[in-house]
Design a protein around this motif. Structure first.
Motif, short mmCIF file in Angstrom:
data_model
loop_
_atom_site.label_atom_id
_atom_site.label_comp_id
_atom_site.label_asym_id
_atom_site.label_seq_id
_atom_site.Cartn_x
_atom_site.Cartn_y
_atom_site.Cartn_z
N ILE A 72 6.41 9.92 0.00
CA ILE A 72 5.49 8.84 -0.35
C ILE A 72 5.66 7.71 0.67
N PRO A 73 4.76 7.62 1.66
CA PRO A 73 4.83 6.53 2.65
C PRO A 73 4.36 5.21 2.03
N LEU A 74 5.16 4.17 2.20
CA LEU A 74 4.81 2.83 1.75
C LEU A 74 4.56 1.93 2.95
N LEU A 95 4.91 -3.16 7.97
CA LEU A 95 6.24 -2.63 7.69
C LEU A 95 6.10 -1.27 7.02
N HIS A 96 6.97 -0.33 7.39
CA HIS A 96 6.90 1.03 6.88
C HIS A 96 8.18 1.39 6.12
N LEU A 97 8.00 2.18 5.06
CA LEU A 97 9.14 2.74 4.34
C LEU A 97 8.71 4.07 3.73
N ASP A 98 9.47 5.13 4.02
CA ASP A 98 9.16 6.46 3.48
C ASP A 98 10.10 6.77 2.32
N LEU A 99 9.51 7.01 1.15
CA LEU A 99 10.28 7.38 -0.03
C LEU A 99 10.12 8.87 -0.31
N GLU A 100 11.07 9.41 -1.07
CA GLU A 100 10.97 10.79 -1.54
C GLU A 100 11.06 10.79 -3.06
N ALA A 101 10.13 11.48 -3.69
CA ALA A 101 10.14 11.63 -5.15
C ALA A 101 10.39 13.09 -5.49
N ASN A 135 0.84 -1.20 0.00
CA ASN A 135 0.00 0.00 0.00
C ASN A 135 0.88 1.25 0.00
N ALA A 136 0.39 2.30 -0.66
CA ALA A 136 1.13 3.57 -0.71
C ALA A 136 0.16 4.73 -0.63
N GLN A 137 0.59 5.81 0.02
CA GLN A 137 -0.18 7.05 0.06
C GLN A 137 0.41 8.00 -0.97
#
Length: 220
Positions: A62-64, A73-79, A14-16
């Motif tokens: 972009i929180p995954l 499980l959480h992972l924060d990406l930056e675009a 899932n992604a926001q």
């Protein structure tokens, strides 16, 4: 992604995302939305994120999440969006056809628009025309076009003499070092009224000459 537990676990991905954005997940070349992982297994996931052309240059978080019945499980990406280049070529009225008389000039008004989010430089116009037709653009080059802005360009189209009446296709192109666009324009060529009368006069003279010859030599 790592399943550090001692059991097989199924994770939903899932992604926001900002509005209009899209994301896809691929595992070993196949697109997935969830993933079943064996105990203590490590799995590589390829993530592809697409933003719309209207996205403004900025840094987006972009929180995954990978969600299972027992864990998240959480992972924060930056675009980082630097912007986009896009050109549009049309006419102010939207009409893509016109009429022209054989052997004359026709002025056509085109509209060049920057539909991207970055400025466009050295925008040039050109044409692909039927044989012996000519086109002159004013201006022929737009030095800079800001995002969301448009410029009208006049095209002086020259149709050679003795062009047969009918439908012809003219293609207009616009290009910059970063983007291109084109349109097809339908030109309906008509003969002049004077040419029509001259042709009719020639036919009448030919008929009169034939009639005269028949009258003169038909008696013998």
């Amino acid at each position: 992604m790592t399943n550090g537990s001692s059991q097989t676990v199924t994770y939903n991905l899932n992604a926001q995302l900002p509005e209009g954005w899209q994301i896809s997940y691929r595992v070993e070349g196949s697109q997935v939305t969830s993933l079943q992982m064996q105990a203590n297994k490590v799995q590589e996931i390829n993530i592809e994120i697409n933003c719309p052309l209207t996205a403004k240059p900025n840094t987006y978080k972009i929180p995954l999440k990978a969600i299972s019945p027992t864990d998240t499980l959480h992972l924060d990406l930056e675009a980082v969006v630097k912007g986009s280049y896009a050109l549009q070529l049309t006419t102010p009225s939207g009409r893509l056809s016109d009429e022209v008389v054989s052997g004359s000039n026709k002025e056509i008004l085109l509209q060049v628009k920057n539909t991207g989010t970055l400025p466009l430089n050295a925008v040039e116009l050109s044409a692909q025309l039927p044989s012996k037709w000519e086109a002159t653009f004013s201006p022929s080059t737009i030095q800079q076009l800001e995002p969301g802005k448009s410029t009208d360009v006049k095209v002086d189209l020259r149709v050679p003499d003795k062009t047969i009446a009918g439908d012809y296709a003219a293609k207009f192109d616009v290009k910059s070092p970063n983007s291109t666009a084109d349109i097809s324009f339908r030109m309906i060529v008509k003969t002049s009224l004077l040419s029509g009368w001259v042709g009719m006069l020639i036919i009448l003279l030919a008929i009169g000459l034939i009639y005269y010859l028949i009258r003169k030599y038909g008696r013998r």
